[in-house]
Design a protein around this motif. Structure first.
Motif, PDB file in Angstrom:
ATOM      1  N   ASP A   1       0.848  -1.183   0.000  1.00  0.00           N
ATOM      2  CA  ASP A   1       0.000   0.000   0.000  1.00  0.00           C
ATOM      3  C   ASP A   1       0.888   1.238   0.000  1.00  0.00           C
ATOM      4  O   ASP A   1       2.122   1.143  -0.079  1.00  0.00           O
ATOM      5  N   VAL A   2       0.274   2.402   0.100  1.00  0.00           N
ATOM      6  CA  VAL A   2       1.043   3.655   0.066  1.00  0.00           C
ATOM      7  C   VAL A   2       2.024   3.716   1.232  1.00  0.00           C
ATOM      8  O   VAL A   2       3.135   4.246   1.102  1.00  0.00           O
ATOM      9  N   VAL A   3       1.635   3.137   2.371  1.00  0.00           N
ATOM     10  CA  VAL A   3       2.519   3.127   3.542  1.00  0.00           C
ATOM     11  C   VAL A   3       3.803   2.361   3.242  1.00  0.00           C
ATOM     12  O   VAL A   3       4.904   2.778   3.625  1.00  0.00           O
ATOM     13  N   SER A   4       3.680   1.230   2.550  1.00  0.00           N
ATOM     14  CA  SER A   4       4.855   0.416   2.198  1.00  0.00           C
ATOM     15  C   SER A   4       5.837   1.233   1.365  1.00  0.00           C
ATOM     16  O   SER A   4       7.041   1.293   1.658  1.00  0.00           O
ATOM     17  N   TRP A   5       5.319   1.853   0.310  1.00  0.00           N
ATOM     18  CA  TRP A   5       6.167   2.662  -0.569  1.00  0.00           C
ATOM     19  C   TRP A   5       6.760   3.857   0.179  1.00  0.00           C
ATOM     20  O   TRP A   5       7.956   4.162   0.037  1.00  0.00           O
ATOM     21  N   THR A   6       5.940   4.516   0.980  1.00  0.00           N
ATOM     22  CA  THR A   6       6.408   5.700   1.712  1.00  0.00           C
ATOM     23  C   THR A   6       7.519   5.344   2.686  1.00  0.00           C
ATOM     24  O   THR A   6       8.499   6.085   2.825  1.00  0.00           O
ATOM     25  N   SER A   7       7.380   4.209   3.380  1.00  0.00           N
ATOM     26  CA  SER A   7       8.410   3.779   4.334  1.00  0.00           C
ATOM     27  C   SER A   7       9.750   3.565   3.631  1.00  0.00           C
ATOM     28  O   SER A   7      10.803   3.953   4.140  1.00  0.00           O
ATOM     29  N   MET A   8       9.700   2.948   2.463  1.00  0.00           N
ATOM     30  CA  MET A   8      10.935   2.677   1.732  1.00  0.00           C
ATOM     31  C   MET A   8      11.529   3.958   1.158  1.00  0.00           C
ATOM     32  O   MET A   8      12.749   4.158   1.174  1.00  0.00           O
ATOM     33  N   ILE A   9      10.684   4.847   0.661  1.00  0.00           N
ATOM     34  CA  ILE A   9      11.155   6.148   0.148  1.00  0.00           C
ATOM     35  C   ILE A   9      11.813   6.938   1.268  1.00  0.00           C
ATOM     36  O   ILE A   9      12.892   7.509   1.103  1.00  0.00           O
ATOM     37  N   SER A  10      11.158   6.940   2.438  1.00  0.00           N
ATOM     38  CA  SER A  10      11.698   7.647   3.598  1.00  0.00           C
ATOM     39  C   SER A  10      13.033   7.057   4.031  1.00  0.00           C
ATOM     40  O   SER A  10      13.945   7.783   4.426  1.00  0.00           O
ATOM     41  N   ALA A  11      13.141   5.721   3.955  1.00  0.00           N
ATOM     42  CA  ALA A  11      14.397   5.051   4.334  1.00  0.00           C
ATOM     43  C   ALA A  11      15.542   5.522   3.448  1.00  0.00           C
ATOM     44  O   ALA A  11      16.640   5.821   3.934  1.00  0.00           O
ATOM     45  N   TYR A  12      15.317   5.589   2.144  1.00  0.00           N
ATOM     46  CA  TYR A  12      16.352   6.088   1.233  1.00  0.00           C
ATOM     47  C   TYR A  12      16.689   7.544   1.540  1.00  0.00           C
ATOM     48  O   TYR A  12      17.857   7.943   1.553  1.00  0.00           O
ATOM     49  N   GLY A  13      15.663   8.344   1.787  1.00  0.00           N
ATOM     50  CA  GLY A  13      15.889   9.761   2.072  1.00  0.00           C
ATOM     51  C   GLY A  13      16.714   9.978   3.314  1.00  0.00           C
ATOM     52  O   GLY A  13      17.640  10.801   3.327  1.00  0.00           O
ATOM     53  N   MET A  14      16.408   9.217   4.396  1.00  0.00           N
ATOM     54  CA  MET A  14      17.130   9.365   5.660  1.00  0.00           C
ATOM     55  C   MET A  14      18.590   8.959   5.540  1.00  0.00           C
ATOM     56  O   MET A  14      19.429   9.390   6.324  1.00  0.00           O
ATOM     57  N   SER A  15      18.892   8.115   4.575  1.00  0.00           N
ATOM     58  CA  SER A  15      20.277   7.671   4.379  1.00  0.00           C
ATOM     59  C   SER A  15      20.999   8.469   3.303  1.00  0.00           C
ATOM     60  O   SER A  15      22.094   8.100   2.866  1.00  0.00           O
ATOM     61  N   GLY A  16      20.373   9.552   2.842  1.00  0.00           N
ATOM     62  CA  GLY A  16      21.031  10.424   1.868  1.00  0.00           C
ATOM     63  C   GLY A  16      20.987   9.918   0.450  1.00  0.00           C
ATOM     64  O   GLY A  16      21.682  10.437  -0.422  1.00  0.00           O
ATOM     65  N   LYS A  17      20.164   8.903   0.190  1.00  0.00           N
ATOM     66  CA  LYS A  17      20.044   8.360  -1.163  1.00  0.00           C
ATOM     67  C   LYS A  17      18.823   8.988  -1.842  1.00  0.00           C
ATOM     68  O   LYS A  17      17.821   8.323  -2.133  1.00  0.00           O
ATOM     69  N   GLY A  18      18.919  10.286  -2.063  1.00  0.00           N
ATOM     70  CA  GLY A  18      17.809  11.043  -2.612  1.00  0.00           C
ATOM     71  C   GLY A  18      17.377  10.581  -3.993  1.00  0.00           C
ATOM     72  O   GLY A  18      16.178  10.515  -4.285  1.00  0.00           O
ATOM     73  N   HIS A  19      18.341  10.269  -4.846  1.00  0.00           N
ATOM     74  CA  HIS A  19      18.006   9.826  -6.212  1.00  0.00           C
ATOM     75  C   HIS A  19      17.230   8.508  -6.187  1.00  0.00           C
ATOM     76  O   HIS A  19      16.282   8.322  -6.964  1.00  0.00           O
ATOM     77  N   ASP A  20      17.640   7.595  -5.278  1.00  0.00           N
ATOM     78  CA  ASP A  20      16.911   6.327  -5.144  1.00  0.00           C
ATOM     79  C   ASP A  20      15.489   6.577  -4.652  1.00  0.00           C
ATOM     80  O   ASP A  20      14.540   5.909  -5.085  1.00  0.00           O
TER      81      ASP A  20
END
Length: 679
Positions: free
Chosen positions: A372-391
């Motif tokens: 669901d949207v939560v699944s995608w958002t969690s993974m997007i947030s994980a990349y963002g928090m680790s500085g992987k903005g492009h991912d």
């Protein structure tokens, strides 16, 4: 009654019944068996609610028995047994074959529907009952009221309330409990309260029903007050009380947390629901260490966690970066085959993300059958928090192509990811995508992300102008993002403007005073620093001490700056001194501006050397095998000097060091940080 009323349309012949039997369970009631059936034997078996196959075989035996097939008592027991095994349709067929029905048959059938959540069918049967001239009794009304609650049919419920009063059953305990539950679930809490106050007798269920009413409406504090009333009435909270509270576990006061804990400890028998509620209360109130300790106690007492327990405790593992326990729990999930389970899988992604384990988080994400949207958002947030903005941006695009529409929280995640990686153009693109294409009205969180994005990128004036053009009033998060940017880029002019706004909106938090003090200190304006500290002292505002956590063998160890409370303090400081010497050989020069005190340079260096994150890193080096990744969680933003030190230590010790501060993750390896010094 007509002979043979036990025959149902589904089981009208022995041949049909035999075709449904695929095995021979015990006791053996298959047609070829010579066991002699008596009413007592059948009643004893039916009262134990046997499995469906045994039930069908016994039903067949009764059908072909000349002295049992018209026994009304066995008919009722068959209906109950089928309903208990999730076969209310078969129970209804038996019911329909009865030519002369009394209130007991109707009560059993209505209850069968209610217990199988077929509330609409229960209400329809109640209507038929009334039209048949059969008067409901004190067993009928509680079941029908439960059907009204389950189907959110307040209108019928109020009509039944009137009927209950008309026949004088409003003083009946079971009817009263049903009315409390019905009004509570329908958000008519005044009426629910009035019912319980007018009841001549109350039991624990009465109070639990009122607790559930408040909890279902998000009034956790009021629900706890009712629990106190329960105890004052001379009754004791039970597992049902905890189950009622579970309907709304929220962030609450420390007094409330302690009260729930006391209630939990007093329980004579703790059910799994009770453990789940207590763990959830700890997690919701940022008491992650207590939650994990309670989870360990639960396991030690032999209580097996379910998917709700797991989904509840995983955030606590993430908060403390307790990756060892998190992985153990994940193995338990695999062993018990608890997946697919959307909420549990989302919790696993979030836990791995908070522990800085991006690959493991992505592995869970990739194996999900449904997202669901939560699944995608969690993974997007994980990349963002680790500085992987492009991912993060790429994954956000994939989410849209998957057919899901991002919500406002998903846009917060991608905007934050752009901010952490300095992706200014991508940030503006997604902000406009949100407002113009998806027609999502920007909320304060989105504006805060944009101010942070502009400010981090050095566009402090643009960030300030952006705030002035906001269609809604900026809050402390927005001004706080601007003040942080002013500290980062030494912009005292706008920093003072931001600080002035912050002190009006949030005069108590120490962080903003410290940030402004740091801006003055970086500029060498020590007189202003002293003045600001005097104001803080006069107002009783204390700076939050920096603390760093490191996990070892499932236990979390906490360090403060200059901490000497750890039993290994002597070894830690000796190893740190040795590392400092090696770091200086690599060209390390202490970044004394990170020690923002008006003291001599040598004193600044001494203060920097014993920052909490350095102590936690050295502790982990001393207590883990070479090559083992080190994870540290910091409650404040990592300082510049510790950032430099962590890069060098990762190179010298040949370790991957993962530091999570309040803003993001820093993955240090081979002398380089994943943030590329942009944080």
């Amino acid at each position: 009654m007509r002979a043979g009323f036990l025959r149902s349309r589904h089981f009208s012949t022995a041949k049909r019944l035999q075709s449904l039997v695929s095995s021979t369970p015990r006791p053996d009631f298959s047609p070829h068996n010579t066991v002699i059936l008596t009413e007592e034997l059948c009643a004893n078996v039916l009262d134990r609610y046997p499995d469906v196959q045994t039930l069908r075989k016994l039903h067949l035996k009764i059908l072909i028995s000349p002295h049992l097939h018209c026994n009304s008592s066995l008919g009722i027991k068959l209906m109950r047994a089928y309903a208990a095994r999730g076969e209310p349709k078969v129970a209804r067929h038996i019911f329909d074959e009865i030519t002369e029905k009394d209130v007991i048959f109707f009560n059993v059938m209505i209850r069968s529907y209610v217990n199988n959540h077929l509330y609409h069918d229960a209400l329809l049967l109640f209507k038929i009952m009334n039209s048949s001239g059969i008067n409901p009794d004190h067993y009928t009304y509680p079941c029908v009221l439960k059907a009204c609650s389950g189907s959110d049919n307040l209108q019928v419920g109020m009509q039944i309330h009137g009927a209950v009063m008309k026949v004088g059953l409003d003083s009946n305990l079971f009817c009263g409990n049903g009315l409390i539950a019905m009004y509570g679930k329908s958000s008519y809490l005044v009426e629910a309260r009035q019912i319980i106050e007018e009841m001549p007798r109350r039991d624990v269920i009465s109070w639990n029903s009122l607790v559930a009413g408040y909890a279902q409406n998000g009034l956790f504090g009021d629900a706890l007050e009712v629990c106190r009333e329960l105890e004052l009435s001379g009754l004791k909270p039970d597992a049902g009380t905890m189950a009622s509270l579970s309907l709304a576990v929220t962030n609450t006061s420390l007094d409330h947390v302690l009260y729930v804990k006391e209630m939990f400890l007093k329980l004579a028998k703790k059910s799994l629901v009770s453990w789940n509620v207590m763990i959830a209360v700890y997690v919701k109130n940022s008491m992650s260490a207590e939650a994990i300790d309670l989870y360990s106690q639960m396991e030690a007492q032999g209580m097996e966690p379910d998917s709700i327990t797991i989904a509840t405790i995983l955030p606590a593992c993430g908060d403390l970066s307790s990756i060892l326990l998190g992985r153990q729990i994940h193995e338990y999930v695999k062993k018990k085959k608890l997946c697919p389970n959307l909420s549990l899988e989302n919790a696993l992604i979030d836990m791995y993300a908070k522990c800085g384990c991006l690959n493991e988080a992505r592995a869970v994400f990739d194996l999900m059958k449904f997202r669901d949207v939560v699944s995608w958002t969690s993974m997007i947030s994980a990349y963002g928090m680790s500085g992987k903005g492009h991912d993060a941006v790429t994954l956000f695009s994939k989410m849209q192509h998957s057919g899901l529409s991002p919500d406002s929280i998903a846009f917060v995640a991608v905007l934050s990811a752009c901010s952490h990686s300095g992706l200014l153009d991508e940030g503006w693109y997604h902000f406009r995508l949100m407002t113009e294409q998806h027609k999502i009205t920007a909320r304060i969180e989105h504006f805060a992300c944009m101010v942070d994005l502009l400010g981090r990128g050095g566009q402090v004036d643009e960030a300030y102008n952006f705030i002035k053009e906001m269609p809604i009033g900026p809050n402390e998060r927005v001004w706080g993002a601007l003040l942080g940017a002013c500290w980062m880029h030494s912009n005292m002019r706008i920093g003072l403007l931001a600080a002035d706004q912050l002190f009006q909106l949030a005069p108590d938090p120490s962080g903003y005073y410290v940030l402004l003090s740091n801006i003055f200190a970086k500029a060498g304006r020590w007189e202003e620093v002293t003045t600001l500290r005097s104001i803080m002292k006069r107002k009783g505002i204390k700076k939050m001490p920096g603390a760093s956590n490191a996990e070892l063998n499932g236990q979390v160890y906490t360090f403060l700056a200059g901490d000497q409370s750890n039993p290994q303090s002597k070894e830690i400081y000796e190893e740190l001194e040795s590392l400092l010497g090696k770091m200086k050989a690599e060209g390390y020069v202490p970044e004394t501006k990170s020690a923002l005190h008006d003291v001599e340079e040598e004193d600044k260096e001494s203060h920097l050397a014993v920052h909490s994150e350095k102590l936690a890193i050295v502790f982990a080096i001393l207590n883990t095998e070479p090559g083992t990744p080190i994870r540290v969680t910091k409650n404040l933003r990592i300082c510049g000097d510790c950032h430099i030190a962590a890069k060098l230590i990762s190179k010298i010790a040949e370790r991957e060091i993962i530091v999570r501060d309040t803003n993001r993750f820093h993955h240090f390896q081979y002398g380089v940080c994943s943030c590329q010094d942009y944080w």
